[in-house]
Each structure stands twice: as structure tokens, then as C-alpha cells.
Design a protein around this motif. Structure first.
Motif, PDB file in Angstrom:
ATOM      1  N   PHE A 155      -4.273  14.740  24.758  1.00  0.00           N
ATOM      2  CA  PHE A 155      -3.439  13.589  24.429  1.00  0.00           C
ATOM      3  C   PHE A 155      -4.278  12.395  23.996  1.00  0.00           C
ATOM      4  N   GLY A 156      -5.350  12.115  24.764  1.00  0.00           N
ATOM      5  CA  GLY A 156      -6.183  10.961  24.447  1.00  0.00           C
ATOM      6  C   GLY A 156      -6.858  11.071  23.090  1.00  0.00           C
ATOM      7  N   GLU A 157      -7.155  12.307  22.659  1.00  0.00           N
ATOM      8  CA  GLU A 157      -7.822  12.511  21.377  1.00  0.00           C
ATOM      9  C   GLU A 157      -6.842  12.616  20.210  1.00  0.00           C
ATOM     10  N   SER A 158      -5.568  12.814  20.486  1.00  0.00           N
ATOM     11  CA  SER A 158      -4.583  12.999  19.427  1.00  0.00           C
ATOM     12  C   SER A 158      -3.778  11.739  19.134  1.00  0.00           C
ATOM     13  N   ALA A 159      -3.701  10.827  20.104  1.00  0.00           N
ATOM     14  CA  ALA A 159      -2.856   9.646  19.945  1.00  0.00           C
ATOM     15  C   ALA A 159      -3.593   8.540  19.200  1.00  0.00           C
ATOM     16  N   PRO A 160      -2.869   7.699  18.428  1.00  0.00           N
ATOM     17  CA  PRO A 160      -3.493   6.516  17.821  1.00  0.00           C
ATOM     18  C   PRO A 160      -3.853   5.505  18.898  1.00  0.00           C
ATOM     19  N   LYS A 161      -4.750   4.598  18.551  1.00  0.00           N
ATOM     20  CA  LYS A 161      -5.284   3.669  19.541  1.00  0.00           C
ATOM     21  C   LYS A 161      -4.188   2.842  20.200  1.00  0.00           C
ATOM     22  N   HIS A 162      -3.180   2.416  19.420  1.00  0.00           N
ATOM     23  CA  HIS A 162      -2.146   1.542  19.974  1.00  0.00           C
ATOM     24  C   HIS A 162      -1.151   2.288  20.863  1.00  0.00           C
ATOM     25  N   LEU A 163      -1.193   3.636  20.844  1.00  0.00           N
ATOM     26  CA  LEU A 163      -0.312   4.433  21.698  1.00  0.00           C
ATOM     27  C   LEU A 163      -1.091   5.313  22.674  1.00  0.00           C
ATOM     28  N   ARG A 164      -2.407   5.169  22.692  1.00  0.00           N
ATOM     29  CA  ARG A 164      -3.255   6.075  23.475  1.00  0.00           C
ATOM     30  C   ARG A 164      -2.899   6.070  24.950  1.00  0.00           C
ATOM     31  N   PRO A 411     -11.308   9.254  31.849  1.00  0.00           N
ATOM     32  CA  PRO A 411     -12.392  10.013  31.214  1.00  0.00           C
ATOM     33  C   PRO A 411     -12.254  10.096  29.701  1.00  0.00           C
ATOM     34  N   ALA A 412     -11.020  10.173  29.211  1.00  0.00           N
ATOM     35  CA  ALA A 412     -10.810  10.277  27.761  1.00  0.00           C
ATOM     36  C   ALA A 412     -11.173   8.984  27.049  1.00  0.00           C
ATOM     37  N   GLU A 413     -11.072   7.856  27.746  1.00  0.00           N
ATOM     38  CA  GLU A 413     -11.280   6.566  27.089  1.00  0.00           C
ATOM     39  C   GLU A 413     -12.704   6.034  27.229  1.00  0.00           C
ATOM     40  N   ILE A 414     -13.414   6.410  28.284  1.00  0.00           N
ATOM     41  CA  ILE A 414     -14.713   5.771  28.513  1.00  0.00           C
ATOM     42  C   ILE A 414     -15.891   6.713  28.278  1.00  0.00           C
ATOM     43  N   PHE A 415     -15.614   7.984  27.900  1.00  0.00           N
ATOM     44  CA  PHE A 415     -16.695   8.917  27.564  1.00  0.00           C
ATOM     45  C   PHE A 415     -16.528   9.374  26.117  1.00  0.00           C
ATOM     46  N   ASP A 416     -17.667   9.676  25.475  1.00  0.00           N
ATOM     47  CA  ASP A 416     -17.613  10.157  24.103  1.00  0.00           C
ATOM     48  C   ASP A 416     -17.273  11.637  24.081  1.00  0.00           C
ATOM     49  N   GLN A 417     -17.198  12.197  22.871  1.00  0.00           N
ATOM     50  CA  GLN A 417     -16.762  13.577  22.700  1.00  0.00           C
ATOM     51  C   GLN A 417     -17.677  14.562  23.415  1.00  0.00           C
ATOM     52  N   ALA A 418     -18.979  14.273  23.441  1.00  0.00           N
ATOM     53  CA  ALA A 418     -19.928  15.186  24.074  1.00  0.00           C
ATOM     54  C   ALA A 418     -19.818  15.162  25.597  1.00  0.00           C
ATOM     55  N   GLY A 419     -19.511  13.991  26.162  1.00  0.00           N
ATOM     56  CA  GLY A 419     -19.461  13.869  27.614  1.00  0.00           C
ATOM     57  C   GLY A 419     -18.089  14.031  28.217  1.00  0.00           C
ATOM     58  N   TYR A 424     -14.356  15.307  32.726  1.00  0.00           N
ATOM     59  CA  TYR A 424     -13.115  15.847  33.288  1.00  0.00           C
ATOM     60  C   TYR A 424     -13.402  16.942  34.322  1.00  0.00           C
ATOM     61  N   MET A 425     -14.482  17.687  34.142  1.00  0.00           N
ATOM     62  CA  MET A 425     -14.853  18.690  35.144  1.00  0.00           C
ATOM     63  C   MET A 425     -15.198  18.016  36.472  1.00  0.00           C
ATOM     64  N   VAL A 426     -15.983  16.950  36.404  1.00  0.00           N
ATOM     65  CA  VAL A 426     -16.364  16.219  37.624  1.00  0.00           C
ATOM     66  C   VAL A 426     -15.137  15.588  38.268  1.00  0.00           C
ATOM     67  N   ALA A 427     -14.316  14.912  37.444  1.00  0.00           N
ATOM     68  CA  ALA A 427     -13.132  14.245  37.973  1.00  0.00           C
ATOM     69  C   ALA A 427     -12.154  15.249  38.572  1.00  0.00           C
ATOM     70  N   GLY A 428     -11.910  16.348  37.858  1.00  0.00           N
ATOM     71  CA  GLY A 428     -10.984  17.351  38.355  1.00  0.00           C
ATOM     72  C   GLY A 428     -11.465  18.017  39.632  1.00  0.00           C
ATOM     73  N   SER A 429     -12.755  18.295  39.711  1.00  0.00           N
ATOM     74  CA  SER A 429     -13.309  18.916  40.919  1.00  0.00           C
ATOM     75  C   SER A 429     -13.106  18.020  42.131  1.00  0.00           C
ATOM     76  N   LEU A 430     -13.390  16.728  41.963  1.00  0.00           N
ATOM     77  CA  LEU A 430     -13.211  15.792  43.079  1.00  0.00           C
ATOM     78  C   LEU A 430     -11.747  15.669  43.479  1.00  0.00           C
TER      79      LEU A 430
END
Length: 534
Positions: A155-164, A411-419, A424-430
Motif C-alpha cells: 500500500f505504501g509503495e502504490s499510493a500517491p504521497k497525498h493519500l499514502r 517502516p514504509a515511510e522512513i526506510f528506502d526500498q532496500a531497507g 518490516y521483518m524486524v517490526a513484524g518479529s517484535l
């Protein structure tokens, strides 16, 4: 310069005809994604006594002796806890799946875990095997673990900035809708009766089938197509479908900027996906990672899921007849759904930071009131049971207003595509580890602390509000470069005092749109290629 400004203006508002495909994509992805998480949490409560009877009868038939009550409870706890353990494994698989298969295909493949689990549930009674229920709930947990990570990323990668924010927050809306619908389906008049409990636990197959039939018709994440796969043509086509017209040049510019930024930070090499270990070692991302870890852990450690289980006791103490409690309990799910919808409308106006901090602050206040009410209720003070019941709804409303949805966006907003996948793996695990710990420890907390059982949650909510208030900048309507620059300023300000201009120069050179001629050149190439095809 004027062309860059024009492109920015172009991306500042919704293009004509945009929204339909994006909205349908969100519904298709979420109905088989975070909806399943909420649905599978709530449907397990209604058949508790029936499943425990099935466990005891199966053991008696198999070994000629019945299990003692603590042993039945232990097996039931294994069935319930298998969901959290499966979720943890799913969270660890989500990152590699998102990189290898893409966001959309990962969600489609993810349904296989759930469908196998549904088959095990439907056949466990005929096979006289309660062990099949443990495996089934483990597989259902894996499905939820993957979807809770991949869907917000998609969702975070598909939505425009004003609707993210609003689009990403829809994950929380569908989670709350899943909880509410699971409570309704679990009523004794529907699938909550004793003969129907296998069909109740297997009813999660219907949302999976809906997703399998609909999601293939919608586009993949444009950012994944361009940055991970390097397929510019597919990226443009996906953007055109999601925006309902021509692909906005400003969005392509921003993606190319992120791609070049990642390559520059890696000395011009390609930007391979990070692993959780490399993410922990990256000092430049340490503050972002701490922020995500705090928010993800607090989301489960705050006790919101535990209050669902404690609600029945409170409603019983408030004088509600036992046979009516199942209907009143539906109100808890309706409360979180209402709050999530309200927050979805407010997130692009109020911002992520204020909703998150405000939600935990309100939960801290309600924890205090709840503790006082429970303490006075235990002493027989009149009316306190109704105050406790009101606190249940207020606590859930406060959770749904902010932490329930904003946490998945970060995670979708504050990390780049590589990270992003590793984050999300770290966040989901916790999240899943915290859910498992709270589920296992809460009965002992209630037994040990009694009326003060919500004091640990008070500490979690208060500390989370303070920590996130100090570390999290507002991300509403900002590009990744702007958000990263604010994190850099916070980190530099904590390490050592520097003149303000020295803190601003590197981010401006690195992140500002239009600085590198490569962006405009590549955008023109994309536009020329599109015109040629037309």
C-alpha cells in the motif's frame, strides 16, 4: 527549474479519474491480508469450550483416560499460541518473499498457508486428531505474519504521497473489520454452535478465495517494479492504472531519486535488499530502526488484545446476563472499527506523529482510570463496574485512533526500498513475539496483580508516548529524503552540537529533487518511450 516546479505541482493533487483502481486494489489486497489477522484472532474465542471438549474426548478415545483440566488448558494454550508462533515465522518470511516474488505475488502465494490450514480444520474431527488444529493455527499464523508485513508495504509503495497515510491506514481498518465480523460470525445463532465450530475456524478460506480471484487483475507496486526489478516500462503502466491516467512525472522523479540515493550511499553499486543484520549494523539507520522497534513492540505490549479477553469478566461484573455477553462483546470490535475509520479520515489532516502519541497518551490515562475503577469495584463501591466497562471501550477506541494503524505505516515511510523489507521483518518479529508474551503472561499478571493488572500496560503506553515523541518526526506529505533529513538532524543533534547550517547541507545536496540531471533525463526517456508506444 520551472519544469521541476511544474512536476511537483502535478503530483500535489489527485489526477482526474484517479482512485478507482487504487481503491479496488486496496480492498482486494486487504480482504485476504490484514482482514485475516483480525478475523482469525476473534473467531477462536467462540468455540473455546467446544474445542476443549473435542481435545478431551479425542484423548479419552485414544488412550482410554480423560485429561485433567490443567492438561486440557495446556493443549488449548498450545493451539492458541501456535497462531503467534506461526506469525513470527511468517514475519521472517515476509521480507524474502516480498523481494523474490514482489508485493502482489507474495500476498497471492501467502493464501496457500491458510487454505491448507482450513483443510486441516475441516478434517480434524473425522481424523480424531487435535494435533491437526495446532498445525492449522500455526499455518494461519504464518499467513497473518506475511500479510501484516507485505500488505502495508504494498500500500505504501502504490499510493500517491497525498493519500499514502490514508491508504496504508486502511490495513488497520480491515483488521478491525475482521475482528468485528469474526465476532458476529461466532455468534451461537450463526457458526458459534457446537456442531459448526470446524466450519467457523475454516471460514477464513472464503476471504482467501476472494483475493485469489481478484488481486491478479491489479498492478504490482510501481516502486518494486522500477527500483527492485529495474522495469521502467512496467512501472509506468502500473502508475497509469493506479492514478487513472498519465503517470505523474513527479512520482517517477521521486522513485528515480530514491534509486540514485541508494546507489550513491553504496558507492555507486546496485542497491541490494538489506538483511535485518545489515540493518542493525547501519549506523545511519539506527534511529529509524529504534523508532520502528519501539512502535511495533508497544502495539502488542500495550494490552489491547488482552482487554478483549478481560472484557467478558468486566461485563459479567457489570450485571450483564451471561447469555447476552457475546452480543455486548461485539461492541468492542465495533469500537475499534469505528475508531479506525475515524483515524483513516484524520491521518492526512492531523498527521502520523500526533495520532500515535495521542493514542498512547489517552491509553495511559484510561489505564489509570481503569485501575482505580477495578480497585474500587473489588471493594464493593457501587457503579464502578459500569466505569470499568466504559474504560474497556475507551481504551480500545484510543488504540484504534492511532497505534493500530500508524504503526504499520512507519517502516514504509522512513526506510528506502532496500531497507524496507528488512525493517518490516524486524517490526513484524517484535510484534508477534510481544503478542505471544502478552498472551502467555496476562493470566499470571491478572492472578498476581489483581485489580492492578493494567499497571504494566500503563508503563508501556507512557514510555512509548515519550520515546516516540522524542524520536519520530512528522512524515505526513513528505518524501523519503525529507524524512531522512529530519532523522539525520535529530541524530546529529544528540551526538554533538553543530551549527545548524552544517546539519542541513548534506541532506539538501543528497535528497533535494532536481539536483541531479539524471532524474530529468530518465524521466524524459520514460515519457518519450510512452509517446512512441501510443
Amino acid at each position: 527549474m520551472s519544469s521541476t516546479a511544474g512536476r511537483e505541482a502535478e503530483g500535489s493533487g489527485p489526477p482526474a479519474g484517479s482512485g478507482r483502481t487504487l481503491a479496488l486494489t486496496v480492498c482486494s489486497a486487504a480482504i485476504g491480508g490484514t482482514f485475516q489477522y483480525g478475523y482469525n484472532i476473534s473467531i477462536i474465542n467462540a468455540p473455546t469450550s467446544y474445542v476443549q471438549t473435542f481435545i478431551n474426548d479425542t484423548y479419552l478415545e485414544r488412550w482410554g483416560m480423560a485429561l485433567a483440566s490443567p492438561q486440557v488448558t495446556l493443549v488449548w494454550t498450545l493451539i492458541v499460541s501456535a497462531f503467534s508462533l506461526g506469525g513470527l515465522l511468517g514475519a521472517l518470511l515476509a521480507g524474502p518473499m516480498a523481494v523474490r516474488f514482489g508485493r502482489k505475488k507474495s500476498l497471492l502465494v501467502n493464501n496457500s498457508f491458510l487454505l491448507v490450514g482450513a483443510m486441516l480444520v475441516l478434517t480434524c474431527r473425522a481424523a480424531r486428531s487435535f494435533e491437526m488444529l495446532i498445525v492449522a493455527r500455526f499455518l494461519v499464523g504464518m499467513n497473518s505474519g506475511v500479510s501484516m508485513n507485505v500488505q502495508p508495504m504494498y500500500f505504501g509503495e502504490s499510493a500517491p504521497k497525498h493519500l499514502r497515510g490514508a491508504v496504508a491506514f486502511s490495513s488497520a481498518v480491515f483488521t478491525a473489520f475482521g475482528i468485528f465480523l469474526g465476532q458476529v460470525v461466532g455468534l451461537s445463532e450463526l457458526l458459534g454452535a457446537e456442531p459448526l465450530w470446524p466450519y467457523l475456524l475454516a471460514s477464513n478460506a472464503f476471504p482467501a478465495l476472494i483475493q485469489l480471484l481478484t488481486l491478479p487483475w491489479f498492478p504490482e507496486s510501481p516502486r518494486y517494479l522500477l527500483i527492485d526489478r529495474g522495469d521502467r516500462e512496467a512501472c509506468v503502466k502500473a502508475l497509469e492504472r493506479l492514478r487513472g491516467g498519465e503517470a505523474p512525472a513527479s512520482e517517477i522523479d521521486e522513485m528515480l531519486q530514491e534509486q540514485q540515493m541508494s546507489a550513491a550511499l553504496r558507492s555507486g553499486s546496485s542497491a541490494p535488499a538489506k538483511t535485518p543484520l545489515s540493518l542493525f549494523r547501519d549506523q545511519d539507520l539506527r534511529l529509524q530502526l529504534r523508532t520502528v522497534m519501539t512502535a511495533s513492540s508497544a502495539m502488542m505490549l500495550c494490552g489491547n488484545d488482552s482487554i478483549y479477553f478481560y472484557a467478558s469478566y468486566i461485563f459479567l461484573e457489570a450485571g450483564i446476563p451471561p447469555d447476552k455477553i457475546q452480543y455486548v462483546t461485539i461492541g468492542t470490535g465495533a469500537s475499534e472499527l469505528t475508531a479506525s475509520i475515524l483515524s483513516n479520515l484524520l491521518i492526512e489532516r492531523v498527521g502520523r506523529r500526533y495520532l500515535l502519541i495521542g493514542g498512547y497518551s489517552l491509553m495511559s490515562c484510561w489505564s489509570v482510570v481503569f485501575t482505580v475503577a477495578l480497585s474500587l469495584q473489588s471493594r464493593g463501591v457501587a457503579g464502578m463496574s459500569y466505569l470499568s466497562m466504559a474504560c474497556v471501550f475507551a481504551y480500545i477506541l484510543s488504540f484504534g485512533l492511532g497505534p493500530a494503524g500508524v504503526t504499520g505505516i512507519l517502516p514504509a515511510e522512513i526506510f528506502d526500498q532496500a531497507g524496507r523489507p528488512a525493517a518490516y521483518m524486524v517490526a513484524g518479529s517484535l510484534m508477534w513475539i510481544s503478542l505471544f508474551l502478552v498472551g502467555m503472561l496476562f493470566p499470571f499478571i491478572v492472578g498476581g496483580l489483581g485489580s492492578f493488572c493494567f499497571l504494566p500496560f500503563l508503563v508501556v503506553c507512557s514510555v512509548s508516548a515519550v520515546v516516540l515523541g522524542l524520536t519520530l518526526p512528522e512524515t505526513k506529505g513528505k518524501t523519503l529524503g525529507q524524512i531522512t533529513a529530519e532523522f539525520d538532524q535529530k541524530r546529529a543533534g544528540w551526538v554533538q552540537k553543530r551549527p545548524e547550517e552544517h546539519l542541513e547541507e548534506p541532506p539538501n545536496d543528497l535528497y533535494q529533487l532536481g539536483k541531479a540531471g539524471a532524474f530529468t533525463t530518465l524521466t524524459n526517456e520514460l515519457a518519450a518511450k510512452t509517446e512512441t508506444e501510443i
